[in-house]
Scaffold this active site. Structure first.
Site, mmCIF file in Angstrom:
data_model
loop_
_atom_site.group_PDB
_atom_site.id
_atom_site.type_symbol
_atom_site.label_atom_id
_atom_site.label_comp_id
_atom_site.label_asym_id
_atom_site.label_seq_id
_atom_site.Cartn_x
_atom_site.Cartn_y
_atom_site.Cartn_z
ATOM 1 N N GLY A 109 38.497 32.395 -50.739
ATOM 2 C CA GLY A 109 39.677 32.435 -49.899
ATOM 3 C C GLY A 109 40.509 31.174 -50.019
ATOM 4 O O GLY A 109 40.252 30.308 -50.860
ATOM 5 N N CYS B 149 29.598 28.253 -89.998
ATOM 6 C CA CYS B 149 28.637 27.198 -89.658
ATOM 7 C C CYS B 149 28.004 26.629 -90.925
ATOM 8 O O CYS B 149 27.832 27.324 -91.926
ATOM 9 C CB CYS B 149 27.570 27.723 -88.720
ATOM 10 N N SER C 229 43.252 42.507 -45.034
ATOM 11 C CA SER C 229 43.640 42.323 -46.440
ATOM 12 C C SER C 229 43.198 43.478 -47.326
ATOM 13 O O SER C 229 43.342 43.389 -48.554
ATOM 14 C CB SER C 229 43.028 41.020 -46.977
ATOM 15 N N HIS D 298 25.375 36.402 -87.751
ATOM 16 C CA HIS D 298 26.755 35.972 -87.567
ATOM 17 C C HIS D 298 27.706 36.986 -88.207
ATOM 18 O O HIS D 298 27.302 37.841 -88.997
ATOM 19 C CB HIS D 298 26.962 34.591 -88.165
ATOM 20 N N GLU E 95 29.991 36.707 -90.472
ATOM 21 C CA GLU E 95 30.076 36.667 -91.932
ATOM 22 C C GLU E 95 28.929 37.448 -92.570
ATOM 23 O O GLU E 95 29.129 38.184 -93.544
ATOM 24 C CB GLU E 95 30.046 35.210 -92.425
ATOM 25 N N ARG F 94 33.903 41.076 -64.064
ATOM 26 C CA ARG F 94 32.929 40.094 -63.575
ATOM 27 C C ARG F 94 31.794 39.886 -64.568
ATOM 28 O O ARG F 94 31.219 38.808 -64.646
ATOM 29 C CB ARG F 94 32.356 40.549 -62.224
ATOM 30 N N THR G 237 34.493 33.570 -46.864
ATOM 31 C CA THR G 237 34.570 34.948 -47.367
ATOM 32 C C THR G 237 33.295 35.708 -47.049
ATOM 33 O O THR G 237 33.333 36.893 -46.691
ATOM 34 C CB THR G 237 34.832 34.944 -48.881
ATOM 35 N N CYS H 242 26.050 29.847 -92.653
ATOM 36 C CA CYS H 242 26.884 30.869 -93.291
ATOM 37 C C CYS H 242 27.582 30.320 -94.530
ATOM 38 O O CYS H 242 27.922 31.075 -95.446
ATOM 39 C CB CYS H 242 27.913 31.397 -92.301
ATOM 40 N N ASP I 290 33.744 38.978 -44.859
ATOM 41 C CA ASP I 290 33.701 40.254 -45.581
ATOM 42 C C ASP I 290 32.287 40.742 -45.911
ATOM 43 O O ASP I 290 32.120 41.894 -46.311
ATOM 44 C CB ASP I 290 34.486 40.140 -46.896
#
Length: 363
Positions: A294, A76, A169, A51, A53, A185, A197, A85, A201
């Site tokens: 879409g 935590c 488009s 973690h 810390e 992404r 879509t 921690c 496409d």
């Protein structure tokens, strides 16, 4: 007090370095300060790792006794993949802990703060809480509700069109916006679109970010109309199709043969029940979804109430035309008062485009 803000901003900056690497854990940063000087800092670097810390103490340049610890999330107080921690902080004889926010995880949720106070440590909570909540908005929703945080992303012209009347488009948004969109992404567990879509496409729906996990591809396809030669069925990575009882048994077998998983939902408004689908996806560990569908899917998602955040790339372009579509289809609000209200709006320039970000108001 100004020093408190300065050191907490540093902790938030460090926390952000964990992006892409710590999911489903939160991003956390920590800074140790003694006599007004930073003597140690760290962040949660990868899932299952130490973690923030612990990392801060590991990188101390001097004895931390009497120091102040700035941390972006309540320490935590339970055993998970690592020890609590709070016990480490107590053992190091820290004088004060400043936390940006309480941990929403029911296993923590105030217990860490209580434990530190019982040990005689001064605790302040809530400094730059809004910034900390935004940083970990995905974790906060998922740990409490066990359903994904959903971000709706689209690109529009300045007159609100996502395509020309002809359907063309490519491309409304600029190259820098598209590159950033693809890179981001990798921040999400899943990327979602509709069968419309896919048919129009034939997208790949890949993250294209080296070193980051590919998001699960999620396709809303109630009738399971996906062509078997579609690129998404032949990309590396996982596909999940959201279907209904209308899907043909033979087609279900063929799609499964190509490695896809099917989630059958009840029929809602003639298509996939998206609210039901979110519960099923959440149960599979999908904590976040980037929705790039879409107008039809966008309308269904807003109607189902699954969207938490909107990211709209606005291009310096006027498309025009009464038949040119906007990004959200369907019947829409029949009066202005019944429209989807947004809040906490911000914007930044990405190349020549303006990225407008907002959150959906929910009752």
């Amino acid at each position: 007090m100004q020093d408190d803000f300065r050191f907490m901003r540093r902790a938030l900056f460090l926390a952000g370095r964990g992006q892409y690497h710590v999911r489903p854990n939160p991003m956390v940063g920590a800074v140790l300060v003694k006599n007004g000087k930073i003597i140690g800092e760290g962040w949660h670097e990868y899932y299952g790792g130490p973690h923030a810390e612990v990392e801060a103490f590991n990188h101390c340049t001097e004895d931390p006794e009497g120091a102040v610890l700035y941390v972006t999330l309540e320490p935590c107080a339970h055993y998970g993949k690592t020890p609590p921690c709070t016990e480490l902080i107590i053992s190091k004889k820290i004088s004060r802990v400043v936390a940006a926010m309480e941990d929403p995880n029911p296993l923590v949720s105030g217990r860490g703060i209580t434990r530190l106070k019982e040990a005689g440590i001064q605790v302040q909570c809530g400094l730059l809480e809004r910034e900390s909540r935004i940083l970990n908005e995905i974790f906060i929703k998922y740990i409490v509700k066990k359903i994904p945080f959903v971000i709706y992303k689209s690109a529009v012209s300045m007159d609100g069109k996502c395509a020309c009347a002809t359907g063309d488009s490519q491309w409304i948004s600029g190259e820098e916006s598209r590159r950033r969109s693809h890179e981001r992404r990798g921040s999400y567990a899943g990327i979602m679109t509709g069968i419309g879509t896919v048919l129009a496409d034939n997208p790949r729906l890949t993250g294209r970010t080296e070193g980051h996990d590919e998001p699960v591809r999620i396709i809303a396809d109630g009738n399971l109309s996906v062509p078997l030669e579609s690129r998404i069925l032949h990309e590396t990575g996982k596909n999940i199709f959201l279907i209904t009882e209308a899907a043909a048994q033979k087609k279900k077998g063929e799609v499964k043969q190509l490695g896809a998983e099917l989630i059958e939902t009840p029929i809602s408004q003639g298509g996939v029940d998206l609210a039901y689908a979110m519960k099923e996806l959440g149960s599979r560990g999908i904590d976040s979804i980037l929705l790039e569908g879409g107008p039809t899917l966008a309308a269904g998602a807003f109607t189902a109430g699954i969207i938490d955040k909107v990211e709209l790339y606005v291009a310096p372009l006027i498309v025009g035309g009464t038949r040119a579509p906007g990004p959200v289809g369907g019947e829409g609000g029949l009066t202005v008062s019944r429209g989807i209200r947004l809040k906490d709006i911000s914007w930044e320039m990405i190349g020549s485009d303006a990225l407008v970000t907002a959150y959906v108001e929910k009752g």
